[in-house]
Design an enzyme around this catalytic site. Structure first.
Site, PDB file in Angstrom:
ATOM      1  N   ALA A  23      40.477  36.474  39.563  1.00 22.60           N
ATOM      2  CA  ALA A  23      41.087  35.306  38.916  1.00 22.60           C
ATOM      3  C   ALA A  23      42.393  34.913  39.604  1.00 22.60           C
ATOM      4  O   ALA A  23      42.689  33.725  39.722  1.00 22.60           O
ATOM      5  CB  ALA A  23      41.318  35.583  37.440  1.00 22.60           C
ATOM      6  N   GLN A  78      40.345  35.602  30.117  1.00 21.38           N
ATOM      7  CA  GLN A  78      40.166  36.462  28.934  1.00 21.38           C
ATOM      8  C   GLN A  78      39.082  35.938  27.997  1.00 21.38           C
ATOM      9  O   GLN A  78      38.656  36.654  27.096  1.00 21.38           O
ATOM     10  CB  GLN A  78      41.484  36.569  28.156  1.00 21.38           C
ATOM     11  CG  GLN A  78      42.571  37.360  28.865  1.00 21.38           C
ATOM     12  CD  GLN A  78      42.320  38.870  28.862  1.00 21.38           C
ATOM     13  OE1 GLN A  78      41.511  39.397  28.101  1.00 21.38           O
ATOM     14  NE2 GLN A  78      43.029  39.562  29.734  1.00 21.38           N
ATOM     15  N   ALA A 114      35.470  39.105  37.113  1.00 21.73           N
ATOM     16  CA  ALA A 114      34.400  40.027  36.702  1.00 21.73           C
ATOM     17  C   ALA A 114      34.933  41.233  35.924  1.00 21.73           C
ATOM     18  O   ALA A 114      34.316  41.670  34.953  1.00 21.73           O
ATOM     19  CB  ALA A 114      33.623  40.504  37.933  1.00 21.73           C
ATOM     20  N   HIS A 115      36.090  41.767  36.346  1.00 21.72           N
ATOM     21  CA  HIS A 115      36.509  43.045  35.730  1.00 21.72           C
ATOM     22  C   HIS A 115      37.035  42.909  34.309  1.00 21.72           C
ATOM     23  O   HIS A 115      37.282  43.905  33.641  1.00 21.72           O
ATOM     24  CB  HIS A 115      37.513  43.784  36.628  1.00 21.72           C
ATOM     25  CG  HIS A 115      38.925  43.287  36.580  1.00 21.72           C
ATOM     26  ND1 HIS A 115      39.860  43.844  35.748  1.00 21.72           N
ATOM     27  CD2 HIS A 115      39.566  42.321  37.270  1.00 21.72           C
ATOM     28  CE1 HIS A 115      41.030  43.239  35.939  1.00 21.72           C
ATOM     29  NE2 HIS A 115      40.874  42.300  36.858  1.00 21.72           N
ATOM     30  N   THR A 117      33.743  36.561  54.689  1.00 22.77           N
ATOM     31  CA  THR A 117      32.433  37.145  54.390  1.00 22.77           C
ATOM     32  C   THR A 117      32.343  37.469  52.904  1.00 22.77           C
ATOM     33  O   THR A 117      33.257  38.061  52.330  1.00 22.77           O
ATOM     34  CB  THR A 117      32.237  38.431  55.222  1.00 22.77           C
ATOM     35  OG1 THR A 117      32.332  38.073  56.591  1.00 22.77           O
ATOM     36  CG2 THR A 117      30.884  39.077  54.945  1.00 22.77           C
ATOM     37  N   CYS A 171      53.770  44.396  32.337  1.00 21.49           N
ATOM     38  CA  CYS A 171      53.190  45.439  33.179  1.00 21.49           C
ATOM     39  C   CYS A 171      53.524  45.143  34.629  1.00 21.49           C
ATOM     40  O   CYS A 171      53.383  45.976  35.490  1.00 21.49           O
ATOM     41  CB  CYS A 171      51.680  45.467  32.987  1.00 21.49           C
ATOM     42  SG  CYS A 171      50.915  43.850  33.048  1.00 21.49           S
TER      43      CYS A 171
END
Ligand SMILES: *Cc1c(COP(=O)(O)O)cnc(C)c1O
Length: 405
Positions: A74, A182, A203-204, A243, A329
């Protein structure tokens, strides 16, 4: 036996779903081809898998496959959207509207664009974390080229009034970019009904692998054009050279498919667990919910525990319950969260806040364990706290920020 720590930090990242991992694995070994190799079957196989993933990703957000640009996540999608729009439309205007509770990937990119000559308006939010639509309308100028407002906040889960925002953007022919990292896979997101022109996802955050994401770029009504931020080879229709991360992209596609199939049931199940946790923790003296109880993601809660030093609480829970503090964080600093400050908390209440994110693999047993552990830890810490002693003796130390509405 429970495996410790219990993971309740699913807004920071989610574990890769075993079904997603299994789909990815052959693309590291057997089908290792370069998706740009058009002259042999090894390349065709990789390319075909990428195109399946493009369809799966597009399908989840109601887009066309040709509108998906794969990126490294993102953060990259956000950079491409904001910088790409700014460079393309800068002759028309240099003004961007965003909000103060956006993710750092948006805010830092906006700061970068300010260095390049952009004018950026940072809208405030109310106590629930939502922007005010009248503020948005008032901020629009003839030079406004982009509105960038997130779908759901990563710290408090607040959902922004996306459809109202897009209606205003449309009315003024301004491009609307939405950081939906989110929200995608958690709540229904549809670029057409939601009126989104550019959208970032990762994705994560939805049970896929780290290091892969996508930018949705609207092709019709209006057709959004971007200046590429990565040159070399012209992959992804020239919008993102390099790639392709075939296994990662396959994982993103599978994660989108799984999320689309189970979203509503999962949301209900996670909301039940979240509510159980939230209800129990809010029973504690001096515990307050941060943000809105209604307009938010079903699996997130953010709670302030008065008279408890937040850092000490985090440290005491580090081996048993994995959660995030109300502190940035970013780069391991100990600044109180700018999101919590934006919704009206003072430094001390922001420091005393914890974010909980229930996930696909969270069990009721884990929630019960978390409730017992957190309740016990807070009692222990308060027993050692001079502030708590004073409070018990009826002396209120009126630190700036210890108020709560
Ligand atoms: C996690 C997150 C990002 C960054 O995503 P990456 O894929 O880790 O770069 C951006 N915006 C929001 C709202 C997020 O939660």
């Amino acid at each position: 036996m429970l495996q410790l720590p219990v993971y309740l930090d699913n807004n920071a990242t989610t574990p890769c779903d075993p079904e997603v991992l299994a789909t990815m694995l052959p693309y590291f070994t057997q089908h290792f081809g370069n998706a740009a190799s058009k002259h042999h079957t090894i390349g065709f196989t990789a390319n075909a898998a990428v195109e399946v993933a493009r369809e799966q990703t597009a399908h989840l957000i109601g887009a066309e496959p040709g509108e998906i640009v794969f990126t490294s996540g993102a953060t990259e999608a956000i950079n491409l959207a904001l910088k790409g729009v700014y460079e393309m439309y800068n002759p028309k205007g240099n003004h961007i509207i965003t909000s103060i509770t956006e993710h750092k990937a948006v805010l830092d990119t906006c700061h970068h664009l300010e260095q390049m000559g952009a004018e950026v308006t940072y809208l405030p939010v109310d106590a629930a974390g939502r922007i005010n639509l009248a503020d948005l309308k008032n901020a629009i100028k003839p030079t406004t080229i982009l509105i960038s407002i997130m779908y759901a906040n990563n710290e408090i889960g607040t959902l922004q009034p996306v459809r109202d925002i897009s209606a205003i953007a449309r009315e003024h022919s301004i491009i609307f970019f939405c950081d939906a990292t989110q929200a995608v896979g958690k709540v229904p997101v549809d670029v057409n009904t939601d009126g989104i022109d550019l959208l970032a996802l990762s994705a994560h955050k939805m049970y896929g692998p780290k290091g892969v994401g996508a930018l949705y770029v609207r092709r019709k009504q209006p057709r959004v054009r971007l200046i590429a931020q990565m040159d070399g080879g012209g992959h992804e229709k020239g919008m993102r050279s390099g790639t392709l991360n075939v296994p990662g992209i396959v994982g993103l596609g599978k994660a989108c498919e799984v999320a689309g199939q189970n979203m509503l049931d999962e949301g209900t199940q996670q909301q039940k667990l979240r509510d159980q946790l939230e209800h129990a923790l809010l029973q504690l003296e001096g515990a307050y919910l941060n943000g809105s109880k209604v307009q938010r993601l079903p699996h997130v809660t953010n709670i302030a525990f008065k008279y408890v030093p937040g850092g000490a609480l985090m440290a005491a829970l580090s081996k048993t319950v994995a959660i995030s503090a109300g502190s940035a964080c970013t780069a391991g600093t100990n600044e109180p969260s700018y999101v919590l400050k934006a919704i009206g908390l003072g430094d001390e209440m922001a420091h005393a806040s914890l974010r909980f994110g229930v996930g696909r693999f969270t069990s009721e047993e884990e929630i019960q364990f978390a409730i017992t552990t957190i309740t016990g830890t807070i009692a222990t810490l308060r027993a050692e706290s001079p502030l708590w002693e004073l409070h018990k003796d009826g002396v209120e130390i009126d630190h700036e920020g210890w108020h709560h509405p």
